[in-house]
Enzyme design. Structure first.
Site, PDB file in Angstrom:
ATOM      1  CG  LEU A   8     -24.933  14.068  20.301  1.00  0.00           C
ATOM      2  CD1 LEU A   8     -25.893  13.109  19.359  1.00  0.00           C
ATOM      3  CD2 LEU A   8     -25.903  15.653  20.809  1.00  0.00           C
TER       4      LEU A   8
ATOM      5  CD  GLU B 258     -22.581  17.569  21.332  1.00  0.00           C
ATOM      6  OE1 GLU B 258     -23.010  18.265  21.420  1.00  0.00           O
ATOM      7  OE2 GLU B 258     -22.871  16.620  21.534  1.00  0.00           O
TER       8      GLU B 258
ATOM      9  N   GLY C 271     -23.249   2.967   9.820  1.00  0.00           N
ATOM     10  CA  GLY C 271     -24.504   3.965   9.395  1.00  0.00           C
ATOM     11  C   GLY C 271     -24.436   4.765   9.639  1.00  0.00           C
TER      12      GLY C 271
ATOM     13  CB  ILE D 219     -12.276  -3.548  18.074  1.00  0.00           C
ATOM     14  CG1 ILE D 219     -12.319  -4.086  19.593  1.00  0.00           C
ATOM     15  CG2 ILE D 219     -11.431  -2.812  17.996  1.00  0.00           C
ATOM     16  CD1 ILE D 219     -11.588  -4.723  19.878  1.00  0.00           C
ATOM     17  CE1 TYR D 220     -18.667  -6.224  21.204  1.00  0.00           C
ATOM     18  CE2 TYR D 220     -18.074  -3.394  21.458  1.00  0.00           C
ATOM     19  CZ  TYR D 220     -18.503  -5.492  21.694  1.00  0.00           C
ATOM     20  OH  TYR D 220     -18.379  -4.777  23.044  1.00  0.00           O
TER      21      TYR D 220
ATOM     22  CB  THR E  37     -20.186  17.542  11.291  1.00  0.00           C
ATOM     23  OG1 THR E  37     -20.866  17.418  13.038  1.00  0.00           O
ATOM     24  CG2 THR E  37     -18.877  17.321  11.825  1.00  0.00           C
TER      25      THR E  37
ATOM     26  CD  GLU F 175     -28.811   9.615  15.612  1.00  0.00           C
ATOM     27  OE1 GLU F 175     -29.683   8.390  15.326  1.00  0.00           O
ATOM     28  OE2 GLU F 175     -28.360  10.865  14.916  1.00  0.00           O
TER      29      GLU F 175
ATOM     30  NE  ARG G 120     -30.240  10.963   9.448  1.00  0.00           N
ATOM     31  CZ  ARG G 120     -30.338  12.537  10.404  1.00  0.00           C
ATOM     32  NH1 ARG G 120     -29.672  13.195   9.921  1.00  0.00           N
ATOM     33  NH2 ARG G 120     -29.766  12.226  11.852  1.00  0.00           N
TER      34      ARG G 120
ATOM     35  CB  CYS H 120     -21.962  11.008  12.310  1.00  0.00           C
ATOM     36  SG  CYS H 120     -23.272  12.082  13.180  1.00  0.00           S
TER      37      CYS H 120
HETATM   38  N1  LIG Z   1     -27.427  12.920  14.616  1.00  0.00           N
HETATM   39  C1  LIG Z   1     -26.097  12.664  15.689  1.00  0.00           C
HETATM   40  O1  LIG Z   1     -25.805  11.890  15.904  1.00  0.00           O
HETATM   41  C2  LIG Z   1     -24.640  14.054  15.779  1.00  0.00           C
HETATM   42  C3  LIG Z   1     -24.001  13.757  16.465  1.00  0.00           C
HETATM   43  C4  LIG Z   1     -23.339  14.858  16.837  1.00  0.00           C
HETATM   44  C5  LIG Z   1     -23.001  15.796  15.385  1.00  0.00           C
HETATM   45  N2  LIG Z   1     -23.772  15.503  14.119  1.00  0.00           N
HETATM   46  C6  LIG Z   1     -23.821  16.769  13.016  1.00  0.00           C
HETATM   47  O2  LIG Z   1     -25.169  17.530  13.759  1.00  0.00           O
HETATM   48  C7  LIG Z   1     -25.918  18.266  12.294  1.00  0.00           C
HETATM   49  C8  LIG Z   1     -27.171  18.074  12.580  1.00  0.00           C
HETATM   50  O3  LIG Z   1     -27.449  16.590  12.507  1.00  0.00           O
HETATM   51  P1  LIG Z   1     -28.779  16.636  12.967  1.00  0.00           P
HETATM   52  O4  LIG Z   1     -27.889  14.480  12.903  1.00  0.00           O
HETATM   53  O5  LIG Z   1     -29.217  16.908  14.489  1.00  0.00           O
HETATM   54  O6  LIG Z   1     -29.145  16.857  12.085  1.00  0.00           O
HETATM   55  P2  LIG Z   1     -31.016  16.707  11.472  1.00  0.00           P
HETATM   56  O7  LIG Z   1     -31.525  16.157  10.539  1.00  0.00           O
HETATM   57  O8  LIG Z   1     -31.853  15.512  12.666  1.00  0.00           O
HETATM   58  O9  LIG Z   1     -32.012  18.008  11.644  1.00  0.00           O
HETATM   59  C9  LIG Z   1     -31.716  19.144  11.453  1.00  0.00           C
HETATM   60  C10 LIG Z   1     -32.554  20.487  11.712  1.00  0.00           C
HETATM   61  O10 LIG Z   1     -32.463  20.891  11.095  1.00  0.00           O
HETATM   62  C11 LIG Z   1     -33.119  22.124  10.509  1.00  0.00           C
HETATM   63  N3  LIG Z   1     -33.090  23.140   8.885  1.00  0.00           N
HETATM   64  C12 LIG Z   1     -32.618  23.030   8.124  1.00  0.00           C
HETATM   65  N4  LIG Z   1     -32.033  23.912   6.953  1.00  0.00           N
HETATM   66  C13 LIG Z   1     -32.759  25.067   8.265  1.00  0.00           C
HETATM   67  C14 LIG Z   1     -32.888  26.572   8.707  1.00  0.00           C
HETATM   68  N5  LIG Z   1     -32.124  27.109   7.198  1.00  0.00           N
HETATM   69  N6  LIG Z   1     -33.321  26.968  10.268  1.00  0.00           N
HETATM   70  C15 LIG Z   1     -32.936  26.266  11.419  1.00  0.00           C
HETATM   71  N7  LIG Z   1     -33.632  24.969  10.655  1.00  0.00           N
HETATM   72  C16 LIG Z   1     -33.515  23.992  10.370  1.00  0.00           C
HETATM   73  C17 LIG Z   1     -34.004  20.451   9.464  1.00  0.00           C
HETATM   74  O11 LIG Z   1     -35.356  20.629   9.117  1.00  0.00           O
HETATM   75  C18 LIG Z   1     -33.968  19.891  10.495  1.00  0.00           C
HETATM   76  O12 LIG Z   1     -35.285  20.046  11.525  1.00  0.00           O
HETATM   77  C19 LIG Z   1     -24.908  18.049  11.406  1.00  0.00           C
HETATM   78  O13 LIG Z   1     -24.018  18.752  10.550  1.00  0.00           O
HETATM   79  C20 LIG Z   1     -24.242  16.245  12.311  1.00  0.00           C
HETATM   80  O14 LIG Z   1     -23.227  15.818  11.082  1.00  0.00           O
HETATM   81  C21 LIG Z   1     -24.940  14.657  14.626  1.00  0.00           C
END
Ligand SMILES: NC(=O)c1ccc[n+]([C@@H]2O[C@H](COP(=O)([O-])OP(=O)(O)OC[C@H]3O[C@@H](n4cnc5c(N)ncnc54)[C@H](O)[C@@H]3O)[C@@H](O)[C@H]2O)c1
Length: 441
Positions: free
Chosen positions: A156, A154, A263, A256-257, A121, A158, A334, A266
């Site tokens: 999705l 993305e 938290g 709307i809960y 994101t 969690e 988080r 995202c």
């Molecule tokens: N978690 C969610 O539900 C969700 C949903 C949609 C979008 N996003 C977005 O997707 C992105 C990733 O989120 P996440 O929750 O998967 O993060 P995360 O912290 O779980 O994973 C990020 C990974 O990137 C790795 N990383 C950092 N620098 C790197 C590099 N140079 N090369 C390779 N790997 C590297 C880290 O070691 C870590 O394992 C964010 O921008 C987040 O906002 C997250």
């Protein structure tokens, strides 16, 4: 198709596993040695239902591999997915350091055409920054290679990530090049069979779409929490109001809960980042600031309710806490409301006895061993010798507990319910003092 994914977190690992599941040849790159070693052994570093089996099956089939080497990653995939973290910077804006590091290393090692896909994101304009960073490196290398940058945010959730990826509501593709649209269409074809879910647009609109989606959902939650607080003061029941408004199809029942705040990785950071983007362009996004402020305040509700019951000083109390994760079906803590509560309680000299079905390891990783935190093996064990019970995560197993057992184990029959799981009438009948959100109690 050959796909490389940088970042093996919630998004990268799910994307990698699902793309491999439909037959692609996927290489996942991460800089975290511990994570990569676990994955190489078929162990999953996060809790996501079904992910372990999917990863293991695709490793066994030879379609999913892991490496620490960016050079290997660049050599592997026509598609280079960036799925690294974009945490908040000190001022709340998205920290693009990891995204740009990956962009530079792709440019450093590429030997021919690549499609760089921003799945993280990222604020509007990031694709331009990725392109500029890559061009700078290519210029230094005096190497003239073609590449395209695509925005593919993305959506999705969690806890339901595999289903969301395999059966998406929409697949947003932001591109300025019809050639990449066709290649992305081909890559996503297996997830796009029943009807066309591809929403193709310009890159900036795609980048903004992700923030718009999360900000809208966060706004719905904060709106309900604002109303819940008013309902409490007005002697109304927000749960009745929720059903009353949700029945209007223009409003709907989703999201709307009322509760003790949102938290996760995202909503908090994305609302903040969008608000900071607004500031940067000289726009005062008042609604976004309010959404954030309401949520911040809402996370204190369980603590305030404890003080309402016991008085301002809680020193010496023992609180049973059900739920640590920011929502059910994940171990992600988080920005979890549990953290605000525990930290406030610890400041007052309160001992917390917590239980969460999957997030206790994560809790130890964050807080370590401390005398005022006891992690218990069962929900019942967390009640033993505690003064009262607080619930902050709506895990299914907390929905219909044995209230007589709760009553007999707690020193005081007090439940503070941050997720409105029970009926105030039933609690009154059981002789339990019950504090919920926006229900006049
Ligand atoms: N978690 C969610 O539900 C969700 C949903 C949609 C979008 N996003 C977005 O997707 C992105 C990733 O989120 P996440 O929750 O998967 O993060 P995360 O912290 O779980 O994973 C990020 C990974 O990137 C790795 N990383 C950092 N620098 C790197 C590099 N140079 N090369 C390779 N790997 C590297 C880290 O070691 C870590 O394992 C964010 O921008 C987040 O906002 C997250």
């Amino acid at each position: 198709m050959k796909v490389t994914i940088y970042g093996s977190g919630y998004v990268g690992l799910v994307t990698g596993a699902c793309l491999a599941q439909v037959g692609n040849d996927v290489l996942c790159v991460d800089v975290d040695e511990r994570k990569i070693n676990m994955l190489l052994n078929g162990e999953i570093p996060i809790h996501e239902p079904g992910l372990d089996k999917m990863v293991q099956a695709n490793i066994a089939a030879g379609r999913l591999k892991f490496t620490l080497s960016a050079a290997e990653g660049v050599a592997h995939g026509l598609f280079q997915f960036i799925a690294v973290g974009t945490p908040p910077d000190e001022d709340g804006s998205a920290d693009l350091r990891y995204v740009l590091t990956v962009a530079r290393s792709i440019a450093q090692h590429m030997d021919g055409y690549r499609i760089v896909v921003d799945k993280s994101t990222v604020p509007v304009g990031t694709a331009d920054r990725v392109r500029a960073a890559m061009l700078e490196v290519l210029e230094q290398r005096a190497f003239n290679a073609e590449f395209d940058v695509v925005s593919n945010p993305e959506f999705l959730k969690e806890g339901a990530a595999l289903d969301d990826f395999m059966k998406p509501d929409r697949i947003v593709i932001g591109t300025d090049n019809p050639r990449t649209t066709e290649l992305m269409r081909e890559l996503y074809a297996p997830f796009n069979r029943s009807h066309d879910r591809l929403v193709v647009m310009d890159i900036r609109s795609a980048e903004l779409t992700k923030y718009a989606a999360n900000a809208m959902l966060a706004t719905k939650i904060s709106f309900m929490n604002e109303l819940a607080n008013m309902a409490e003061l007005l002697g109304a029941d927000i749960e009745k109001v929720r059903i009353g408004i949700g029945s209007d199809p223009r409003i709907g029942y989703h999201f709307i809960y009322p509760g003790c705040g949102y938290g996760g990785s995202c909503f908090p950071k994305d609302v903040q980042a969008l608000e900071r983007t607004a500031r940067e362009i000289g726009y005062n996004a008042e609604l976004l600031s309010a959404v954030e402020a309401v949520n911040y305040r809402q996370k204190d509700k369980p603590f305030e309710k404890l003080q309402k019951h016991y008085g301002a000083n809680l020193e010496g109390k023992t609180v049973a806490l059900w739920g640590l994760a920011f929502k059910p079906n994940t171990d992600d803590m988080r920005e979890a409301s549990s953290r605000n509560l525990m930290e406030a309680l610890w400041k007052q000299g309160v001992t917390v006895q917590a239980f969460d079905p999957v997030a206790m390891e994560e809790c130890t990783r964050i807080y370590g061993q401390r005398p005022d935190l006891k992690l218990c093996q069962t929900a019942e064990a967390a009640l033993e010798g505690a003064d009262c019970l607080v619930i902050v995560t709506e895990w299914q197993q907390f929905r219909s507990p044995d209230f007589d057992a709760i009553k007999s184990k707690l020193n005081d029959s007090v439940i503070v319910d941050g997720r409105n799981l029970y009926s105030p009438e039933q609690m009154a009948k059981k002789g339990i003092t019950y504090y919920a959100i926006g229900r006049g109690c």
